[in-house]
Scaffold this active site. Structure first.
Site, PDB file in Angstrom:
ATOM      1  N   GLU A 317      20.385  11.884  11.296  1.00 54.40           N
ATOM      2  CA  GLU A 317      19.170  12.550  11.750  1.00 54.40           C
ATOM      3  C   GLU A 317      18.404  11.666  12.726  1.00 54.40           C
ATOM      4  O   GLU A 317      18.293  10.449  12.539  1.00 54.40           O
ATOM      5  CB  GLU A 317      18.298  12.919  10.543  1.00 54.40           C
ATOM      6  CG  GLU A 317      19.077  13.716   9.501  1.00 54.40           C
ATOM      7  CD  GLU A 317      18.193  14.561   8.608  1.00 54.40           C
ATOM      8  OE1 GLU A 317      17.021  14.772   8.967  1.00 54.40           O
ATOM      9  OE2 GLU A 317      18.674  15.004   7.566  1.00 54.40           O
ATOM     10  N   GLU A 330      17.802   8.557   9.571  1.00 54.11           N
ATOM     11  CA  GLU A 330      18.575   8.327   8.359  1.00 54.11           C
ATOM     12  C   GLU A 330      19.892   9.077   8.433  1.00 54.11           C
ATOM     13  O   GLU A 330      20.100   9.927   9.315  1.00 54.11           O
ATOM     14  CB  GLU A 330      17.796   8.825   7.130  1.00 54.11           C
ATOM     15  CG  GLU A 330      17.488  10.318   7.195  1.00 54.11           C
ATOM     16  CD  GLU A 330      16.691  10.811   6.017  1.00 54.11           C
ATOM     17  OE1 GLU A 330      16.780  10.176   4.956  1.00 54.11           O
ATOM     18  OE2 GLU A 330      15.988  11.825   6.153  1.00 54.11           O
ATOM     19  N   ASN A 332      21.996  11.511   5.855  1.00 53.55           N
ATOM     20  CA  ASN A 332      21.992  12.207   4.560  1.00 53.55           C
ATOM     21  C   ASN A 332      23.430  12.292   4.063  1.00 53.55           C
ATOM     22  O   ASN A 332      24.257  13.000   4.659  1.00 53.55           O
ATOM     23  CB  ASN A 332      21.411  13.615   4.716  1.00 53.55           C
ATOM     24  CG  ASN A 332      19.894  13.592   4.692  1.00 53.55           C
ATOM     25  OD1 ASN A 332      19.286  12.919   3.869  1.00 53.55           O
ATOM     26  ND2 ASN A 332      19.287  14.304   5.628  1.00 53.55           N
ATOM     27  N   GLU A 338      21.585  23.642   5.951  1.00 50.55           N
ATOM     28  CA  GLU A 338      21.824  24.285   7.233  1.00 50.55           C
ATOM     29  C   GLU A 338      23.223  24.045   7.792  1.00 50.55           C
ATOM     30  O   GLU A 338      23.473  24.280   8.981  1.00 50.55           O
ATOM     31  CB  GLU A 338      20.770  23.830   8.249  1.00 50.55           C
ATOM     32  CG  GLU A 338      20.739  22.338   8.520  1.00 50.55           C
ATOM     33  CD  GLU A 338      19.869  21.554   7.526  1.00 50.55           C
ATOM     34  OE1 GLU A 338      19.535  20.405   7.841  1.00 50.55           O
ATOM     35  OE2 GLU A 338      19.530  22.106   6.460  1.00 50.55           O
ATOM     36  N   ARG A 383      15.830  30.524   6.331  1.00 52.79           N
ATOM     37  CA  ARG A 383      15.815  30.444   4.868  1.00 52.79           C
ATOM     38  C   ARG A 383      14.819  31.484   4.351  1.00 52.79           C
ATOM     39  O   ARG A 383      13.620  31.359   4.560  1.00 52.79           O
ATOM     40  CB  ARG A 383      15.390  29.054   4.412  1.00 52.79           C
ATOM     41  CG  ARG A 383      16.243  27.949   5.000  1.00 52.79           C
ATOM     42  CD  ARG A 383      15.800  26.589   4.489  1.00 52.79           C
ATOM     43  NE  ARG A 383      16.544  25.513   5.155  1.00 52.79           N
ATOM     44  CZ  ARG A 383      16.522  24.251   4.763  1.00 52.79           C
ATOM     45  NH1 ARG A 383      15.810  23.891   3.705  1.00 52.79           N
ATOM     46  NH2 ARG A 383      17.218  23.339   5.412  1.00 52.79           N
ATOM     47  N   ASP A 587     -16.269  73.482   3.879  1.00 57.30           N
ATOM     48  CA  ASP A 587     -17.246  73.886   2.865  1.00 57.30           C
ATOM     49  C   ASP A 587     -16.666  74.843   1.841  1.00 57.30           C
ATOM     50  O   ASP A 587     -17.090  74.847   0.680  1.00 57.30           O
ATOM     51  CB  ASP A 587     -18.471  74.516   3.539  1.00 57.30           C
ATOM     52  CG  ASP A 587     -19.707  74.416   2.649  1.00 57.30           C
ATOM     53  OD1 ASP A 587     -19.663  73.665   1.658  1.00 57.30           O
ATOM     54  OD2 ASP A 587     -20.717  75.083   2.953  1.00 57.30           O
ATOM     55  N   ASP A 693     -31.439  67.545   8.089  1.00 56.15           N
ATOM     56  CA  ASP A 693     -32.047  66.569   7.191  1.00 56.15           C
ATOM     57  C   ASP A 693     -32.366  67.273   5.886  1.00 56.15           C
ATOM     58  O   ASP A 693     -32.838  68.428   5.886  1.00 56.15           O
ATOM     59  CB  ASP A 693     -33.328  65.971   7.780  1.00 56.15           C
ATOM     60  CG  ASP A 693     -33.969  64.982   6.817  1.00 56.15           C
ATOM     61  OD1 ASP A 693     -33.419  63.871   6.665  1.00 56.15           O
ATOM     62  OD2 ASP A 693     -34.973  65.347   6.174  1.00 56.15           O
ATOM     63  N   LYS A 755     -29.264  76.638   8.063  1.00 58.16           N
ATOM     64  CA  LYS A 755     -28.374  76.222   6.973  1.00 58.16           C
ATOM     65  C   LYS A 755     -28.927  76.760   5.656  1.00 58.16           C
ATOM     66  O   LYS A 755     -29.876  76.217   5.088  1.00 58.16           O
ATOM     67  CB  LYS A 755     -28.273  74.692   6.953  1.00 58.16           C
ATOM     68  CG  LYS A 755     -27.377  74.120   5.872  1.00 58.16           C
ATOM     69  CD  LYS A 755     -27.273  72.601   6.039  1.00 58.16           C
ATOM     70  CE  LYS A 755     -26.617  71.932   4.859  1.00 58.16           C
ATOM     71  NZ  LYS A 755     -25.262  72.415   4.566  1.00 58.16           N
ATOM     72  N   HIS A 785     -25.350  79.521   8.731  1.00 59.51           N
ATOM     73  CA  HIS A 785     -24.467  79.090   7.649  1.00 59.51           C
ATOM     74  C   HIS A 785     -25.056  79.570   6.330  1.00 59.51           C
ATOM     75  O   HIS A 785     -26.261  79.454   6.086  1.00 59.51           O
ATOM     76  CB  HIS A 785     -24.361  77.558   7.628  1.00 59.51           C
ATOM     77  CG  HIS A 785     -23.622  77.027   6.432  1.00 59.51           C
ATOM     78  ND1 HIS A 785     -22.264  76.978   6.357  1.00 59.51           N
ATOM     79  CD2 HIS A 785     -24.087  76.528   5.245  1.00 59.51           C
ATOM     80  CE1 HIS A 785     -21.893  76.469   5.196  1.00 59.51           C
ATOM     81  NE2 HIS A 785     -22.980  76.184   4.498  1.00 59.51           N
ATOM     82  N   HIS A 787     -24.015  80.726   1.861  1.00 58.06           N
ATOM     83  CA  HIS A 787     -23.092  80.797   0.730  1.00 58.06           C
ATOM     84  C   HIS A 787     -23.231  82.181   0.102  1.00 58.06           C
ATOM     85  O   HIS A 787     -24.293  82.812   0.183  1.00 58.06           O
ATOM     86  CB  HIS A 787     -23.409  79.710  -0.300  1.00 58.06           C
ATOM     87  CG  HIS A 787     -23.056  78.336   0.162  1.00 58.06           C
ATOM     88  ND1 HIS A 787     -21.941  77.659  -0.254  1.00 58.06           N
ATOM     89  CD2 HIS A 787     -23.679  77.513   1.051  1.00 58.06           C
ATOM     90  CE1 HIS A 787     -21.891  76.473   0.328  1.00 58.06           C
ATOM     91  NE2 HIS A 787     -22.939  76.356   1.131  1.00 58.06           N
ATOM     92  N   THR A 920     -27.689  68.295  -0.032  1.00 58.07           N
ATOM     93  CA  THR A 920     -27.265  66.901  -0.215  1.00 58.07           C
ATOM     94  C   THR A 920     -27.998  65.991   0.777  1.00 58.07           C
ATOM     95  O   THR A 920     -28.015  66.271   1.965  1.00 58.07           O
ATOM     96  CB  THR A 920     -25.743  66.773   0.013  1.00 58.07           C
ATOM     97  OG1 THR A 920     -25.063  67.707  -0.820  1.00 58.07           O
ATOM     98  CG2 THR A 920     -25.271  65.374  -0.299  1.00 58.07           C
TER      99      THR A 920
END
Length: 1191
Positions: A317, A330, A332, A338, A383, A587, A693, A755, A785, A787, A920
């Site tokens: 190495e 060194e 090895n 590898e 790896r 709705d 609102d 509404k 709108h 219901h 709401t």
């Protein structure tokens, strides 16, 4: 005795007839041995685990050797044990630690001798560089497959290796002349050579016992840590020190030597890509190494090996600095992880060479002379480890649920425990498999490796694959110019794109349903209809099917897109008929089915809708409650819904509900949050914003209208119609509404909306109000709108049309009536042939209704089962959507039998609050107070009289504070002051008290938390931060469930039933539930088995029924003022006190949540908390004892 011969060995068997490689008489294995070059050698043992034994076994089998594996008790299920002909446990259970077993050299040699082993291969790691073990093997008369023990002793010590290098004239990095054992010696070196330095363990590698030190003050601590780690890892605390090179390359040379003094190199590998000195990616040959430097390194490596009389495989190495100078580090004395890179570029089986050299063969006999060794192309090895790169590469353990590997041309895999069902323990190295790719050029092999990595499917444990793909895509890696600290120096590598793991996450959700049933809040039972929904066929006037493969392109939206909002408003006003808005997509299902209809079911009918309703004024499809419910209960992104719908319906205007200064939230937000939200909504496909609102507070309303105008949307300013205008006792009379209209017109709204939330607009009142507005504002478009709660919706809408309304609301017949909008079919029939005809094809409208009739049955678990009109609405004035929710909430809180009482309490609660506009979120205030009164048995007068003592729901207190705006006529006093006690009072709109949102901070937070964010994510977070976070957490666990058919989203799949899920275009999963396993008493889980695209998969699911504990709580004694009881049934979401805490009167003790209602439980008087009996997450019933407050 010669160990090399061409004659065959005698017949033999193995210990394990079931082994994959069993070779008895006349087997393929026997015939292989007939051509082996090894004569007397029969059996090899590999003293290692994981992938390297398997790698060695494969070559050994090719050489016709029998193979022996050794394993620790913890490794008894490992793959390397199964790949060998024989396998033996090391020691007795508990005799060694999981790692210690593989370091038990004497025990391993004992096994080898007992079972007639002749060769021992150490692999890499563990005992591979242990001189004493190698010597013991040799002394035992066994063949050590590797360099001799003497060579290991000479070269394994890095200091000795440096000495050899100096003798050979090979350059080395300046370092200590010998091993360093004392800190004083280390300091002496740094005093002479300076910093930076690197401390390395003298006996070992793999980055252990290694520290880089940059300055003097860190030296002592680093030295002590390095020596300690070296001792624990290698049994020897000796280290040596050398100068640290800045950004060098790490080049290593693969060597082979024989016992006759011959040494060859197999060229070099570039191992520069490292993390903490551990190699991550290796390649060969080095891409950017100067040819002259390469030749010098190769020659010096061979020179060193010959000088050391090196025999067998090894690696020299070197470091190469920025100037191209190289330094020996060194040798090895073992095979490297590898080594496959060198095998791929040279075509040489290094392990085969190792074994045959150990058996006595010369390099020449093996045909391995330097002139015959050359490279071909490039190779890269990655790896793949069970590490989480997002968590600093912390190792992960657990069961591999799914394992699908890469393959194909030029892809080599060397794996260990890579298989479905494998248990990854925390005891060993985290490497799962090595992937080595080979190609003719560097770029080809890089792309091949990326392809291979993407091809892997590993589920159940985290892997580093996302990091590897990021690494291989980095420009520096593409150039091949990486250095040893490249990973640490490049934070951008950690911008990971992880695997989506969609299939396994989906199975986890389906498994949870199979075990626990649906967890969708509000669901009662399973769907009444579970079949395939039949889509309608639209036909032209000749009875021929219409082509709906593409969305319709004609419609009112073209005017908005091409000419703008003002032109749209003008065109609507000039239209002779009364246009219709279909509310089915918002709705209608909010009012009837608790807002639970999913995106997939809207999109399924979208293109048909674009044709059938092409002349509709709009589709109400977004905003309001649908926004948070999408995330909160359906686990969908509301913005994704908007974009998908817009793509499929490009021609019809979309309308959304905007709660003025609240946006789509339930309380006021800073003004810039509303502007940002409207901008994003417009960009993502919204057209008309119905702005209202809840208190008709014009200051609050104006914020929303201005935000819409700035965003370029169509601004519909809406007044909320409350109560019966014809009732002389009501404060909301004709003059009130006309004054409100004047203010809305003055704000610049393009359209006026009325509404009617509760459906209390009677035909006569509609005629008077709409007629009055039309007379005063002849050019103002009017949209109504309502219901159909009272059953008069159709009559009222027809009256509005005749009085001058330009558009009215309705819903598809199957989703109309009661708390929803009036029937579209009925309105069409009522206006057909008149000057107010809406201009829609009734046959097409009815065809769409066939689809929605089936969908409603599929969502039957959310039905309120209202049987008909409720004219009583004129008395209680409960909005349509809220009426359904209140019935459900009352049932959930045990008040179902007191529904009539709840309606009466609603009337009283409205009076207590001052007769407010109810929509709401203010309608929720009235509803919360009504349920609170019923739960606690409070009358109208008692609620007022006890205001100072009662823990009112949070919504009521927020209303009194002014957080929802200012009510018409003001707040009721002195009730407001008595209920608020010491809380603040606002006399202006709440937004003026709030600091602007810092959007940069929000973006930064979301990017850090989730790895990225879009602007719509930012908008969602600002509106509902906690809901958004919970939604993201859910998606991280279960993935994107919007692709799952509703039948399986809500209902358990049937065992054996096959169904499919399309993840995206062209990617379809074919699924089948196979079985639900028994309950594990240890884990409380059940294993659920599926078949996915023909493969068996399993998921572990917590059985919630098994974990249920029936906790019986004492009730509070209402006559004892020290006892604090829960004001109603719910869940404790926060406890604010501890045992023995001192509290004052009114201090909060805990927060209780019941459905969408929260309330503070406060101290009735000052004192000390005792007998605290609840904790966060506990469920309590009304009047359950929470604690005592002792004076």
């Amino acid at each position: 005795m010669s160990a090399i011969d061409d004659t065959a060995d005698g017949e033999y068997g193995t210990r394990d007839p079931d082994s994959e490689t069993y070779h008895g008489k006349n087997t393929v294995h026997q015939r292989l041995r007939a051509n082996s070059s090894i004569m007397q050698l029969k059996k090899i043992l590999v003293a290692n685990r994981g992938e390297i034994p398997i790698r060695i076994f494969r070559t050994a089998h090719e050489l016709s050797l029998q193979t022996v594996a050794v394993f620790s008790y913890e490794d008894r299920l490992s793959m390397h044990r199964q790949k060998a002909d024989e396998a033996y446990v090391i020691g007795k259970r508990g005799q060694f630690t999981p790692v210690g077993a593989y370091l038990a050299g004497d025990e391993i040699i004992k096994i080898a001798k007992e079972h007639d082993v002749q060769l021992i291969h150490p692999g890499y790691g563990f005992l591979s560089e242990n001189y004493a073990f190698a010597k013991a093997v040799e002394d035992a008369g066994l063949i050590w497959v590797g360099p001799s023990s003497k060579t290991i002793n000479d070269l394994g010590d890095k200091v000795s290796a440096r000495t050899i290098a100096h003798k050979c004239g090979v350059p080395t990095v300046p370092g200590t002349p010998g091993p360093v054992a004392k800190f004083e010696d280390a300091k002496e070196f740094t005093d002479e050579h300076g910093f930076p330095i690197i401390i390395k363990a003298a006996f070992g590698g793999g980055g252990r016992g290694m520290r880089v030190v940059w300055k003097q003050e860190d030296l002592k601590d680093s030295f002590e840590r390095a020596t300690s780690e070296a001792k624990s890892s290698f049994g020897n605390e000796t280290v040596f020190i050398e100068r640290f090179l800045y950004r060098p390359k790490h080049i290593e040379v693969q060597l082979l030597g024989d016992s006759h003094g011959n040494v060859v190199h197999l060229f070099e590998r570039d191992c520069s890509v490292q993390r903490r000195h551990q190699k991550v990616v290796e390649m060969g040959p080095a891409k950017d190494l100067n040819p002259e430097t390469r030749d010098n390194i190769l020659n010096d490596a061979v020179k060193l090996a010959k000088s050391a009389n090196y025999c067998n495989a090894g690696t020299a190495e070197f470091l190469v600095d920025q100037e191209g100078r190289y330094y020996f580090i060194e040798i090895n004395p073992r095979i490297q992880v590898e080594h496959t890179v060198s095998e791929e570029i040279t075509g040489i089986d290094i392990v085969a060479a190792q074994i045959q050299i150990a058996a006595g063969a010369s390099l020449q006999q093996l045909g391995l002379t330097q002139d015959r060794i050359s490279t071909r192309g490039f190779a890269i090895q990655c790896r793949i480890t069970t590490e989480d790169p997002a968590q600093n590469f912390s190792p992960d353990s657990g069961k591999i649920e799914v394992y699908r590997s890469a393959g194909g041309n030029g892809v080599r895999l060397d794996g260990g425990n890579g298989f479905a069902g494998a248990i990854i323990t925390p005891h060993y190295d985290s490497m799962l498999v090595k992937c080595t790719c080979h190609g003719s050029t560097y770029e080809i092999v890089r792309r091949k490796m990326l392809r291979a990595l993407v091809e892997f499917r590993i589920r159940g444990v985290k892997t580093n694959i996302p990091f590897l793909t990021s690494l291989l895509s980095n420009p520096t890696f593409i150039e091949g110019t990486c250095w040893t600290t490249f990973i640490d120096d490049t934070p951008s590598l950690f911008s990971l794109i992880g695997s989506q793991n969609r299939a396994q996450k989906l199975l986890l959700y389906l498994g949870d349903i199979a075990v626990n049933g649906s967890q969708i809040k509000g669901q009662i039972g399973e769907s009444k209809f579970k079949g395939d929904i039949v889509k309608p066929v639209l036909k032209d006037e000749n009875g021929e099917p219409l082509d709906i493969t593409e969305p319709c392109k004609t419609g009112w939206r073209n005017i908005i897109v091409n000419e703008g909002p003002e032109a749209f408003a003008k065109a609507v006003r000039q239209n002779k008929g009364c246009l219709l808005m279909d509310t089915t997509w918002r709705d209608a299902h909010q009012s009837l089915l608790a807002t639970r209809v999913r995106t997939v079911d809207l999109c399924e009918i979208a293109q048909e809708t674009s044709h059938a309703l092409s002349n509709a004024w709009a589709l109400e499809c977004w905003g309001g409650a649908t926004f948070d419910v999408a995330m909160r209960f359906l686990y969908e992104d509301p913005w994704d819904r908007l974009r998908k719908m817009r793509k499929l319906v490009p021609n019809i205007p979309f309308q959304m509900l905007l709660r003025g200064a609240n946006g789509v939230a339930y309380s006021s937000l800073p003004d810039n949050a509303i502007y940002h939200f409207c901008e994003q909504a417009k960009k993502n496909g919204m057209d008309i914003f119905r702005v209202f609102d809840a208190l008709n507070d014009v200051e609050q309303l104006e914020v929303g209208i201005k935000a819409v105008l700035k965003a370029g949307g169509v601004a519909e300013g809406a007044l909320c119609y409350s109560g019966d205008m014809l009732n002389p006792k009501k404060k909301y009379n004709y003059e009130y509404y006309m004054g409100l209209v004047d203010k809305i017109v003055g704000m610049g709204a393009h359209i006026l909306g009325i509404k009617d939330m509760a459906g209390v607009l009677k035909p006569k009142a509609a005629t008077q109000l709409v007629g009055g507005i039309r007379k005063k504002y002849p050019d103002l478009p009017i949209h109504i709108h309502t219901h159909d709660s009272a059953g008069t919706g159709v009559a009222s809408m027809v009256a509005c049309a005749k009085a001058g309304a330009d558009a009215v609301d309705c819903a598809t017949d199957a989703m109309s009536g009661t708390t929803s909008q009036p029937s579209i079919g009925a309105i069409l029939a009522s206006l057909e042939g008149t000057e107010h005809d809406p201009g829609l094809n009734a046959a097409h409208v009815r065809a769409l209704d066939q689809y929605w009739a089936q969908v409603r049955m599929m969502y039957s678990p959310f039905e309120a089962w209202l049987t008909g009109p409720d004219p009583e609405v004129y008395e209680h004035e409960i909005p349509g959507g809220q009426l359904t929710n209140l019935i459900f909430q009352a049932a959930q809180q045990g008040l179902g039998e007191q529904w009539a009482q709840t309606k009466k309490a609603y009337v009283d609660a409205n009076r207590i609050l001052g007769d407010i506009v109810k929509v709401t979120p203010t309608s929720k205030v009235v509803g919360d107070l009504a349920q609170f009164m019923v739960s606690n048995g409070l009358t109208y007068q008692e609620t007022i009289d006890k205001a100072e003592e009662l823990d009112f729901p949070s919504s009521v207190l927020e209303f009194f504070e002014g957080l929802m705006g200012q009510p018409y006529g003001g707040f009721p006093e002195p009730l407001r002051t008595r209920a608020l006690r010491d809380r603040r009072k606002m006399d202006k709109r709440p937004g003026l008290y709030l600091d602007p949102i810092n959007f940069d901070d929000v973006r930064k937070k979301l990017k850090e938390q989730y790895g990225g964010c879009s602007e719509t994510d930012v908008a969602s977070y600002v509106m509902y931060s906690k809901v958004f976070e919970d939604y993201k957490t859910f998606c991280a666990k279960y993935g994107d469930l919007s692709v799952l058919p509703t039948r399986f989203f809500l209902n358990k799949p049937e065992v054996g039933e096959e169904f499919s899920v399309e993840l995206e275009k062209g990617k379809v999963l074919i699924l089948k539930l196979l079985a639900v396993g028994p309950l594990s008493e240890q884990t409380g889980q059940r294993e659920v088995f599926f078949e996915l695209n023909g493969e068996m998969r399993s998921v572990a699911v917590d059985d919630q029924h098994a974990a249920v504990e029936n906790v019986s709580r004492p009730k509070a004694d209402t006559s004892d003022s020290s006892q604090v009881g829960a004001p109603m049934s719910g869940v404790v979401i926060e406890v604010r006190v501890k045992e023995d805490s001192e509290v004052s009167k009114g201090d909060p003790i805990a927060i209780l949540s019941a459905m969408k209602m929260e309330m503070v439980i406060s101290a009735p008087h000052s004192g000390k908390v005792s007998e605290l009996g609840v904790k966060s997450g506990d469920s309590v019933d009304s009047q359950d004892l929470v604690c005592k407050i002792v004076k």
